[in-house]
Design a protein around this motif. Structure first.
Motif, PDB file in Angstrom:
ATOM      1  N   LEU A 211      53.823 -48.225  44.093  1.00 52.18           N
ATOM      2  CA  LEU A 211      53.166 -49.011  43.050  1.00 52.18           C
ATOM      3  C   LEU A 211      54.011 -48.935  41.789  1.00 52.18           C
ATOM      4  CD1 LEU A 211      50.472 -50.564  43.333  1.00 52.18           C
ATOM      5  CD2 LEU A 211      49.445 -48.860  41.860  1.00 52.18           C
ATOM      6  N   CYS A 212      54.456 -50.100  41.318  1.00 49.28           N
ATOM      7  CA  CYS A 212      55.239 -50.150  40.079  1.00 49.28           C
ATOM      8  C   CYS A 212      54.423 -50.697  38.917  1.00 49.28           C
ATOM      9  CB  CYS A 212      56.496 -50.999  40.284  1.00 49.28           C
ATOM     10  SG  CYS A 212      56.176 -52.727  40.708  1.00 49.28           S
ATOM     11  N   SER A 213      53.360 -51.429  39.191  1.00 48.37           N
ATOM     12  CA  SER A 213      52.503 -51.999  38.151  1.00 48.37           C
ATOM     13  C   SER A 213      51.051 -51.885  38.599  1.00 48.37           C
ATOM     14  CB  SER A 213      52.874 -53.461  37.892  1.00 48.37           C
ATOM     15  OG  SER A 213      52.021 -54.028  36.913  1.00 48.37           O
ATOM     16  N   LEU A 214      50.192 -51.443  37.683  1.00 50.32           N
ATOM     17  CA  LEU A 214      48.783 -51.235  37.999  1.00 50.32           C
ATOM     18  C   LEU A 214      47.923 -51.871  36.921  1.00 50.32           C
ATOM     19  CD1 LEU A 214      46.564 -49.938  39.703  1.00 50.32           C
ATOM     20  CD2 LEU A 214      46.886 -47.822  38.415  1.00 50.32           C
ATOM     21  N   CYS A 215      47.042 -52.776  37.339  1.00 46.39           N
ATOM     22  CA  CYS A 215      46.124 -53.462  36.428  1.00 46.39           C
ATOM     23  C   CYS A 215      44.705 -53.001  36.730  1.00 46.39           C
ATOM     24  CB  CYS A 215      46.251 -54.980  36.584  1.00 46.39           C
ATOM     25  SG  CYS A 215      45.149 -55.906  35.491  1.00 46.39           S
ATOM     26  N   LEU A 216      44.110 -52.264  35.793  1.00 47.64           N
ATOM     27  CA  LEU A 216      42.730 -51.795  35.905  1.00 47.64           C
ATOM     28  C   LEU A 216      41.893 -52.338  34.761  1.00 47.64           C
ATOM     29  CD1 LEU A 216      43.396 -48.080  36.915  1.00 47.64           C
ATOM     30  CD2 LEU A 216      42.667 -49.945  38.403  1.00 47.64           C
ATOM     31  N   ARG A 217      42.161 -53.524  34.334  1.00 50.11           N
ATOM     32  CA  ARG A 217      41.438 -54.159  33.245  1.00 50.11           C
ATOM     33  C   ARG A 217      39.978 -54.340  33.617  1.00 50.11           C
ATOM     34  NH1 ARG A 217      42.208 -57.674  28.821  1.00 50.11           N
ATOM     35  NH2 ARG A 217      40.668 -59.342  28.700  1.00 50.11           N
ATOM     36  N   ASN A 218      39.080 -53.765  32.794  1.00 49.24           N
ATOM     37  CA  ASN A 218      37.635 -53.877  32.994  1.00 49.24           C
ATOM     38  C   ASN A 218      37.198 -53.293  34.342  1.00 49.24           C
ATOM     39  OD1 ASN A 218      35.031 -54.492  32.305  1.00 49.24           O
ATOM     40  ND2 ASN A 218      35.192 -56.677  32.684  1.00 49.24           N
ATOM     41  N   ARG A 219      37.870 -52.255  34.814  1.00 53.82           N
ATOM     42  CA  ARG A 219      37.528 -51.606  36.079  1.00 53.82           C
ATOM     43  C   ARG A 219      37.283 -50.109  35.845  1.00 53.82           C
ATOM     44  NH1 ARG A 219      41.283 -55.547  37.390  1.00 53.82           N
ATOM     45  NH2 ARG A 219      40.669 -56.930  39.108  1.00 53.82           N
ATOM     46  N   TYR A 220      36.379 -49.792  34.970  1.00 55.91           N
ATOM     47  CA  TYR A 220      36.096 -48.396  34.647  1.00 55.91           C
ATOM     48  C   TYR A 220      35.436 -47.668  35.799  1.00 55.91           C
ATOM     49  CZ  TYR A 220      31.608 -50.612  33.634  1.00 55.91           C
ATOM     50  OH  TYR A 220      30.461 -51.356  33.720  1.00 55.91           O
TER      51      TYR A 220
ATOM     52  N   SER B 188      48.729 -61.756  31.332  1.00 58.61           N
ATOM     53  CA  SER B 188      49.114 -62.513  32.528  1.00 58.61           C
ATOM     54  C   SER B 188      50.291 -61.874  33.255  1.00 58.61           C
ATOM     55  CB  SER B 188      49.460 -63.951  32.156  1.00 58.61           C
ATOM     56  OG  SER B 188      50.567 -63.985  31.260  1.00 58.61           O
ATOM     57  N   ASN B 189      51.080 -61.094  32.538  1.00 62.29           N
ATOM     58  CA  ASN B 189      52.256 -60.477  33.149  1.00 62.29           C
ATOM     59  C   ASN B 189      51.942 -59.164  33.847  1.00 62.29           C
ATOM     60  OD1 ASN B 189      53.901 -62.544  32.118  1.00 62.29           O
ATOM     61  ND2 ASN B 189      54.154 -61.482  30.166  1.00 62.29           N
ATOM     62  N   CYS B 190      50.804 -58.572  33.546  1.00 60.96           N
ATOM     63  CA  CYS B 190      50.457 -57.279  34.135  1.00 60.96           C
ATOM     64  C   CYS B 190      49.600 -57.496  35.381  1.00 60.96           C
ATOM     65  CB  CYS B 190      49.708 -56.406  33.122  1.00 60.96           C
ATOM     66  SG  CYS B 190      49.417 -54.728  33.707  1.00 60.96           S
ATOM     67  N   LYS B 191      50.158 -57.202  36.531  1.00 56.72           N
ATOM     68  CA  LYS B 191      49.455 -57.336  37.799  1.00 56.72           C
ATOM     69  C   LYS B 191      49.734 -56.102  38.644  1.00 56.72           C
ATOM     70  CE  LYS B 191      49.950 -62.376  37.817  1.00 56.72           C
ATOM     71  NZ  LYS B 191      50.483 -63.548  38.549  1.00 56.72           N
ATOM     72  N   THR B 192      48.885 -55.884  39.630  1.00 55.63           N
ATOM     73  CA  THR B 192      49.094 -54.770  40.551  1.00 55.63           C
ATOM     74  C   THR B 192      50.137 -55.164  41.578  1.00 55.63           C
ATOM     75  OG1 THR B 192      46.796 -54.058  40.233  1.00 55.63           O
ATOM     76  CG2 THR B 192      47.972 -53.183  42.137  1.00 55.63           C
ATOM     77  N   GLU B 193      51.242 -54.473  41.602  1.00 55.57           N
ATOM     78  CA  GLU B 193      52.349 -54.804  42.486  1.00 55.57           C
ATOM     79  C   GLU B 193      52.850 -53.546  43.170  1.00 55.57           C
ATOM     80  OE1 GLU B 193      55.305 -56.718  40.165  1.00 55.57           O
ATOM     81  OE2 GLU B 193      54.100 -58.496  39.735  1.00 55.57           O
ATOM     82  N   GLY B 194      53.118 -53.661  44.477  1.00 55.06           N
ATOM     83  CA  GLY B 194      53.633 -52.542  45.257  1.00 55.06           C
ATOM     84  C   GLY B 194      52.999 -52.485  46.627  1.00 55.06           C
ATOM     85  N   TRP B 195      53.353 -51.457  47.384  1.00 53.57           N
ATOM     86  CA  TRP B 195      52.767 -51.302  48.713  1.00 53.57           C
ATOM     87  C   TRP B 195      51.259 -51.112  48.646  1.00 53.57           C
ATOM     88  CZ3 TRP B 195      56.595 -47.090  50.966  1.00 53.57           C
ATOM     89  CH2 TRP B 195      57.879 -47.656  51.068  1.00 53.57           C
ATOM     90  N   ALA B 196      50.771 -50.440  47.613  1.00 57.56           N
ATOM     91  CA  ALA B 196      49.355 -50.078  47.513  1.00 57.56           C
ATOM     92  C   ALA B 196      48.511 -51.161  46.840  1.00 57.56           C
ATOM     93  CB  ALA B 196      49.198 -48.762  46.756  1.00 57.56           C
ATOM     94  N   GLU B 197      48.991 -52.390  46.802  1.00 60.59           N
ATOM     95  CA  GLU B 197      48.217 -53.458  46.159  1.00 60.59           C
ATOM     96  C   GLU B 197      46.892 -53.675  46.883  1.00 60.59           C
ATOM     97  OE1 GLU B 197      48.693 -58.242  45.148  1.00 60.59           O
ATOM     98  OE2 GLU B 197      50.383 -57.080  45.931  1.00 60.59           O
TER      99      GLU B 197
END
Length: 428
Positions: free
Chosen positions: A156-165, A305-314
């Motif tokens: 995982l290189c990018s992780l988006c947890l926006r509004n996911r508390y 818009s540029n921050c997304k979950t990317e990687g094997w663990a998406e």
């Protein structure tokens, strides 16, 4: 004649055995021995349909019958397909796929994956992910740590947890196992200054983060002080940070902005919606010490818009979210959910998420405080000045190399830090 009589005698003597009709070929003719009369009769043979098994016979393909539980969990070793004519055919799976499935079923027992080929490891991760091995409470965390220790940003290189508390609260240890993240979005999560995840941001495992979004997280000056302590004291932690979003945190004041001046590599900063008292003084201070210019228009770097979950663990992160949503069934009455959250010490979580849009509207109305770093353009100067300045450039390069060497040697001295050292560092 004598032979037939002997045969009939033998049949009469062993009449208790039901041998059925016996056929004898003599002189080109087929004769049947009649046990009742003891003679031979000419009989034309009746053609009967060939039947290998009797009626009602059935066959069941059983694999690993001794362990029925394991037989239910693992897939069949055959691939069944239909031809164009509608006939059912099967083919055996490859040895590689069988071994891959077996290892993915027992992925939590792997000792280490360091040095293992990345191409095979990615297939192994996908196979374990398809079996939802990483959603299990204990074994999933242990298996995920083996992959993150060996492959880091590939998992995982990018992780988006926006509004996911809720995902953060349920899978906090799994999220902390990710290493070498370059982008982390924790917007609208209401974490506060004392959250364990914010303390984890100061660890050396997340020193690779370049983009950090902490919008609307109830942060104050104390939280910024703890978050910037490793950078201010040891030049570690979030020293490589390029983009930082601290908007919609009204508890951050002019004192907290002073802690951000230690991020010398910042290219973009958003402090809209904070509790600044002297805005003009803060703008000048940021421009003088970091070199950031106040932007009059909203920047694209903060539109999420540029921050997304990317990687094997998406897909793994999506499985976590689905599991959390299934565990917490949606209810029509928000009051009962709010009461349950108050009971567990999480007050007004649902109401604050709804108010997130209102905070954004208030921020736009109060003013935009986004900063960016201008690109240095090459100015065409006379030749004499360039020649005179070449000696200064050489001297500056030598000084820069000497400073880098000092920083490198000082970093080597502080590579090994214990947990007590980090806790003491966070108090500064």
């Amino acid at each position: 004649q004598n032979w037939t009589r002997g045969m009939s005698y033998c049949l009469h003597s062993e009449s208790h055995l039901d041998t059925g009709p016996i056929y004898v070929r003599e002189n080109g003719k087929l004769h049947v021995v009649n046990q009742g009369a003891g003679g031979i009769q000419n009989v034309t043979p009746k053609t009967r349909p060939f039947r290998l098994f009797s009626r009602g016979f059935s066959v069941e393909l059983c694999m690993n019958r001794e362990d029925d539980r394991a037989r239910r969990q693992r897939t069949d070793h055959f691939i069944f397909t239909y031809t164009k004519e509608g006939n059912l055919r099967y083919s055996a799976k490859s040895l590689f796929s069988l071994v891959l499935g077996y290892i993915s079923d027992n992925v939590d027992h792997i000792d280490s994956l360091i040095g293992f080929p990345e191409q095979i490891a990615e297939k192994l991760f996908s196979a374990a992910e398809a079996r939802q091995k990483f959603t299990e409470p204990v074994t999933g965390l242990r298996a995920l740590q083996k992959f993150t220790e060996a492959y880091g940003s590939l998992v995982l290189c990018s992780l988006c947890l926006r509004n996911r508390y809720l995902v953060i609260s349920e899978k906090l240890e799994e999220i902390k196992s990710f290493r070498e993240l370059t982008c982390l979005d924790l917007s609208c999560c209401k974490l506060g200054d004392e959250h364990e995840l914010l303390e984890h941001l100061t660890k050396e495992a997340l020193s690779s983060i370049k983009r950090l979004l902490l919008k609307d997280n109830s942060l104050s000056d104390a939280g910024l002080r703890r978050m910037t302590a490793p950078v201010r004291v040891l030049k570690k932690g979030l020293e490589n940070l390029l983009v930082l979003d601290l908007s919609c945190n009204p508890k951050i004041t002019d004192v907290g902005i002073g802690y951000l001046l230690s991020f010398k590599k910042l290219n973009c900063l958003d402090i809209s919606g904070t509790g600044l008292k002297d805005v003009n003084a803060v703008i000048k201070r940021i421009q003088m010490q970091i070199g950031l210019v106040h932007s009059k228009v909203p920047l694209k770097e903060f539109d999420h818009s540029n921050c997304k979950t990317e990687g094997w663990a998406e897909q793994t992160v999506l499985q976590w979210e689905q599991a959390v949503m299934e565990a917490i069934k949606p209810q029509d009455d928000l009051r009962s959910r709010t009461a349950a959250l108050r009971f567990y010490g999480k007050t007004h979580r649902i109401e604050e998420v709804v108010k997130c849009k209102l905070v954004e509207a208030e921020t736009k109305a109060s003013g935009n405080l986004q900063f960016y770093k201008e690109k240095v353009q090459n100015c065409h100067l006379p030749l004499k000045k360039e020649v005179a300045g070449s000696h200064e450039l050489k001297n500056n390069k030598k000084r820069a190399l000497a400073e880098r060497e000092r920083e490198r040697t000082s970093k080597q001295k502080h590579l090994c830090l214990t947990v007590e050292d980090w806790d003491l560092l966070n108090t500064y």
